[in-house]
Design a protein around this motif. Sequence first.
Motif, PDB file in Angstrom:
ATOM      1  N   ILE A   1       0.832  -1.207   0.000  1.00 26.86           N
ATOM      2  CA  ILE A   1       0.000   0.000   0.000  1.00 26.86           C
ATOM      3  C   ILE A   1       0.861   1.249   0.000  1.00 26.86           C
ATOM      4  O   ILE A   1       0.593   2.226  -0.721  1.00 26.86           O
ATOM      5  CB  ILE A   1      -0.942  -0.011   1.230  1.00 26.86           C
ATOM      6  CG1 ILE A   1      -1.942  -1.161   1.098  1.00 26.86           C
ATOM      7  CG2 ILE A   1      -1.659   1.328   1.371  1.00 26.86           C
ATOM      8  CD1 ILE A   1      -2.783  -1.361   2.331  1.00 26.86           C
ATOM      9  N   ALA A   2       1.925   1.226   0.815  1.00 24.53           N
ATOM     10  CA  ALA A   2       2.835   2.377   0.857  1.00 24.53           C
ATOM     11  C   ALA A   2       3.472   2.615  -0.500  1.00 24.53           C
ATOM     12  O   ALA A   2       3.648   3.762  -0.931  1.00 24.53           O
ATOM     13  CB  ALA A   2       3.905   2.145   1.918  1.00 24.53           C
TER      14      ALA A   2
ATOM     15  N   ILE B   1       2.124   1.832  -3.421  1.00 23.90           N
ATOM     16  CA  ILE B   1       1.103   2.402  -4.309  1.00 23.90           C
ATOM     17  C   ILE B   1       0.948   3.896  -4.051  1.00 23.90           C
ATOM     18  O   ILE B   1       0.882   4.711  -4.976  1.00 23.90           O
ATOM     19  CB  ILE B   1      -0.237   1.676  -4.121  1.00 23.90           C
ATOM     20  CG1 ILE B   1      -0.138   0.233  -4.635  1.00 23.90           C
ATOM     21  CG2 ILE B   1      -1.357   2.411  -4.848  1.00 23.90           C
ATOM     22  CD1 ILE B   1      -1.379  -0.585  -4.399  1.00 23.90           C
ATOM     23  N   ILE B   2       0.880   4.251  -2.759  1.00 18.33           N
ATOM     24  CA  ILE B   2       0.723   5.664  -2.400  1.00 18.33           C
ATOM     25  C   ILE B   2       1.920   6.475  -2.893  1.00 18.33           C
ATOM     26  O   ILE B   2       1.776   7.554  -3.477  1.00 18.33           O
ATOM     27  CB  ILE B   2       0.557   5.813  -0.876  1.00 18.33           C
ATOM     28  CG1 ILE B   2      -0.757   5.176  -0.426  1.00 18.33           C
ATOM     29  CG2 ILE B   2       0.618   7.284  -0.474  1.00 18.33           C
ATOM     30  CD1 ILE B   2      -0.914   5.108   1.066  1.00 18.33           C
TER      31      ILE B   2
ATOM     32  N   ASN C   1       1.836   6.736  -6.784  1.00 15.31           N
ATOM     33  CA  ASN C   1       0.818   7.671  -7.254  1.00 15.31           C
ATOM     34  C   ASN C   1       1.229   9.111  -6.974  1.00 15.31           C
ATOM     35  O   ASN C   1       1.019  10.001  -7.806  1.00 15.31           O
ATOM     36  CB  ASN C   1      -0.527   7.368  -6.583  1.00 15.31           C
ATOM     37  CG  ASN C   1      -1.306   6.287  -7.317  1.00 15.31           C
ATOM     38  OD1 ASN C   1      -1.998   6.549  -8.288  1.00 15.31           O
ATOM     39  ND2 ASN C   1      -1.175   5.060  -6.854  1.00 15.31           N
ATOM     40  N   GLY C   2       1.830   9.315  -5.810  1.00 12.38           N
ATOM     41  CA  GLY C   2       2.316  10.659  -5.503  1.00 12.38           C
ATOM     42  C   GLY C   2       3.429  11.073  -6.441  1.00 12.38           C
ATOM     43  O   GLY C   2       3.471  12.221  -6.928  1.00 12.38           O
TER      44      GLY C   2
END
Length: 401
Positions: A33-34, A36-37, A40-41
Amino acid sequence: MGIIKRIQRTLYNLFLRPSMKIGLGVLVTGGFIAGIIFWNGFDAGMKYTNSEEFCTSCHTMADNVYPELKQTVHYRNRTGVRAYCSDCHVPHNFTDKIARKVQASREVWSHLTGDIGTREKFLDKRLELAQREWARMSANGSKECRACHDYEHMAFEKMDIMAEMEMRGAAQRNNSCIECHKGIAHQLPVVESIRNEDLDKLLANANSEKITVDQEYFNVLPQPLYLDETLSESIGSLEVATEVRVIEKIGDAEKIEYALWRKNKGYGRVLYGEYSLNTVSAILEKEVAKNEAFNVLEVKEDPLTGLEWQKVTGTAWVKSGGLTADVAPIWEVANASYTQGCSTCHVQPDIAHYDTNTWPGLFAGMVGFTNMDEDTSKVVLKYLQLHSMDFAKKNAVENHQ
């Protein structure tokens, strides 16, 4: 051995030993998840730095190059398809894009330090900035341009005849777009004339050359023609690479004799090196041409124009130091200047592709985009004319005979 074992144990505890408090699945999921975040950032940041809003957020771009883009077909056209800053200036390939972003740190620093913070500073740096971008696009074959403009899918038959000829040739050579289209989206830099040191060397060599009476020589650079050996009254000018015969020497003056062509129209002030070809060799003052008692050797009528051409001889005085026995070094300098100076906007045309009388108009349209000084431009033009289609055919016939 004890030290090595302690190092191995420490590394195991830090990186390989399972967590005693958090499950492995939680760690993996959290890391995913980290990731992906973060991605995306990162992607959002990359997209924003590629946006027109970001590119024009500094006044350097907003006040200088962006208004120029808005005047071109890349900004507004009948189909409504437009190019943005990043389409041309940021590589589309991820690896190259990241490399370009790293390079952009230099531009950010220039902005922060005010290196191009005013219009005047920007114009002073414009040529350097443009050459850097031209070199980048030449190196990658204008890859960004060809993401939209591809030779393989061009309908050459829909172009006008001149564009079709140029584009078909470019496609065969697989030319980089930037070789011919440097001013397509932004104004070209103003190029200041630079004195050609090679011409100065030619003139220095001519100045030290020993001149013999009754021998033929070539004029190195344009110089005044005078009425007598005192060199006090100018009667015209002798142009580049004009062949003359030295018939007398007095002090620092040399009397020359020329055999050139003139049009029997008006005052006939302009003298040419060849019949019916506009290769300017000398220009006389109006009163001189009007009253000069030329010795007419030959008369011909040009069938294309109906004008009468006269081959005439005349004499004048020139200052010593401007003549050379060998014209080849002049042409070497001219060829180098043509090759280097005329590649600012496109690949140079083949010299023998055009005839002698066509070259002056073509060259006048090109020379403004170069940094040639006046003397260099005259040398180059004469070189183009005397190595044009007409002379290539003439040489071919002579060699065949």
